[in-house]
Design an enzyme around this catalytic site. Sequence first.
Site, short mmCIF file in Angstrom:
data_model
loop_
_atom_site.label_atom_id
_atom_site.label_comp_id
_atom_site.label_asym_id
_atom_site.label_seq_id
_atom_site.Cartn_x
_atom_site.Cartn_y
_atom_site.Cartn_z
N CYS A 136 57.77 38.29 -9.41
CA CYS A 136 58.09 38.83 -7.88
C CYS A 136 58.28 40.48 -7.90
O CYS A 136 58.47 40.97 -6.77
CB CYS A 136 59.24 38.13 -7.33
SG CYS A 136 58.96 36.47 -7.33
N HIS A 269 62.51 42.65 -2.30
CA HIS A 269 61.66 41.36 -2.39
C HIS A 269 62.28 40.32 -1.37
O HIS A 269 63.45 40.01 -1.28
CB HIS A 269 61.70 40.86 -3.77
CG HIS A 269 61.05 39.69 -4.03
ND1 HIS A 269 59.98 39.35 -3.38
CD2 HIS A 269 61.69 38.43 -4.61
CE1 HIS A 269 59.70 38.14 -3.81
NE2 HIS A 269 60.56 37.43 -4.59
N ASN A 299 58.87 33.20 0.50
CA ASN A 299 58.86 34.07 -0.54
C ASN A 299 57.33 33.96 -1.17
O ASN A 299 56.94 33.23 -1.67
CB ASN A 299 59.74 33.57 -1.70
CG ASN A 299 59.85 34.27 -2.95
OD1 ASN A 299 58.81 35.00 -3.15
ND2 ASN A 299 60.70 34.04 -3.76
O1 UT7 Z 1 61.31 35.03 -6.14
C1 UT7 Z 1 62.23 35.29 -7.36
C2 UT7 Z 1 63.65 35.38 -7.09
N1 UT7 Z 1 63.95 34.02 -6.59
C3 UT7 Z 1 65.03 33.85 -5.76
O2 UT7 Z 1 65.82 35.13 -5.68
C4 UT7 Z 1 65.59 32.73 -5.31
C5 UT7 Z 1 67.15 32.64 -5.75
N2 UT7 Z 1 67.98 31.70 -5.52
C6 UT7 Z 1 68.23 31.29 -4.21
O3 UT7 Z 1 67.58 31.78 -3.33
C7 UT7 Z 1 69.03 29.71 -3.98
O4 UT7 Z 1 69.58 29.68 -5.22
C8 UT7 Z 1 68.34 28.89 -3.53
C9 UT7 Z 1 67.82 28.96 -2.03
C10 UT7 Z 1 67.02 28.29 -4.42
C11 UT7 Z 1 69.21 27.60 -3.31
O5 UT7 Z 1 70.47 27.98 -2.45
P1 UT7 Z 1 71.88 27.33 -3.03
O6 UT7 Z 1 72.75 27.76 -2.08
O7 UT7 Z 1 71.97 28.15 -4.50
O8 UT7 Z 1 71.76 25.91 -3.19
P2 UT7 Z 1 72.11 24.90 -4.45
O9 UT7 Z 1 71.13 24.91 -5.52
O10 UT7 Z 1 73.68 25.33 -4.85
O11 UT7 Z 1 72.10 23.46 -3.86
C12 UT7 Z 1 73.06 23.09 -2.91
C13 UT7 Z 1 72.64 21.80 -2.48
C14 UT7 Z 1 72.57 20.84 -3.42
O12 UT7 Z 1 73.00 19.39 -3.23
P3 UT7 Z 1 74.49 19.11 -3.81
O13 UT7 Z 1 74.24 19.01 -5.33
O14 UT7 Z 1 75.60 20.03 -3.21
O15 UT7 Z 1 74.67 17.67 -3.14
C15 UT7 Z 1 71.11 20.69 -3.55
O16 UT7 Z 1 70.69 19.31 -4.18
O17 UT7 Z 1 71.56 21.72 -1.70
C16 UT7 Z 1 70.73 20.73 -2.15
N3 UT7 Z 1 69.35 21.02 -1.89
C17 UT7 Z 1 68.45 21.01 -0.83
N4 UT7 Z 1 68.90 20.28 0.38
C18 UT7 Z 1 68.11 20.07 1.37
C19 UT7 Z 1 68.44 21.87 -2.72
N5 UT7 Z 1 67.39 22.25 -2.12
C20 UT7 Z 1 67.49 21.42 -0.90
C21 UT7 Z 1 66.56 21.32 0.31
N6 UT7 Z 1 66.93 20.76 1.37
N7 UT7 Z 1 65.18 21.96 0.25
#
Ligand code: UT7
Length: 342
Positions: A136, A269, A299
Amino acid sequence: MPVAALGALTDHKMTQSAIYSRVVGTGSYLPARRVTNQQLADELATRGIETSDEWIVARTGIKARHFAAPDQTSSDMAVEAAKRALDMAGLNADQLDLILVATSTPDFVFPSTACLVQHKLGIKNGCAAFDIQAVCSGFAYAMATADNFIRSGAYRNALVIGAETFSRILDFNDRTTCVLFGDGAGAVVLQASSEPGVLSTALHADGSYANILCVPGNVNAGAVQGAAFLYMDGQAVFKLAVKVLEKVATEALEKAGLASSAIDWLIPHQANLRIMSSTARKLGLSEEKMVVTVDQHGNTSAASIPLALDVAVRDGRIKPGQNVMIEGVGGGFTWGAVLFRM
Ligand code: UT7
């Protein structure tokens, strides 16, 4: 001498015959198939995968993304973006001296996507062409590379492209990643100029974080060994991204001798609106100074910055003479920034 030009002395040493590189054209391309969060959620539900428009918008700011047609490759999209950038620059493809394509989703293991783009543009002049692999951050790496070739006097006209078909490496059974990415391409033409142009660049990498964002597979004996799908530890990437994006933007500003108030447009990005907003806040910039396309594109990895740049140039937001800061962060781990005057 204007303050900004003084600043440029520190990074891009100015002499009587200084050469700078300048953006003289931008272009972009999105594949026709647009998929909204709801459409994607409906499709995933048929596989028993649960997600929602609400979750995706709240956590990422993404509302829709584009997916390439089955027979459409990164080089196909790169060529469309390139034609538009060349058209804006008023250049024939044969006037190019260098083609760089930043991509992690090349058409083939080899030849490079840049060589395929050269051929598809009908270029017969034998210009240099190669790919840059910094995921990225790829477009920031490619633009900095082209800037160095131009400032050294080696080349006059460079085509710098970010092009990705990330849909091909997404595991549509993994809701934590498959809702985040999209396909597309963006391009700029950089040209030698006596006026800046690119004011400063800063590139970094830390390979010790290779495992938090990767496609850990390779081709071996006619088959994929390892995994051919994208893996991401989202929270680890999030934390690192927020940290390095502020640091690298500050470094680029210091190299140019400019304060953050000199930034007219910030183009981070486009991965997650929360990361982007945090970066703007830390730099003391209002959100109005940030170009946001993640809502409509998702993205698109190395394509995200040139796609956003082209949108904001063509809708008249980015004007000649304004200072633009682009900054990328991604797998590797890699990060980088380029500060330039339009
Ligand atoms: O391009 C390279 C750079 N990439 C980035 O910059 C990405 C960086 N990371 C992020 O943008 C975020 O970490 C994400 C968008 C990937 C995830 O967001 P988050 O706020 O960190 O969520 P999380 O991983 O802590 O997940 C929270 C909850 C989890 O459930 P529990 O364990 O709290 O019950 C996940 O299982 O959300 C759940 N979850 C979803 N729920 C519905 C994860 N993906 C989904 C989904 N739909 N698609």
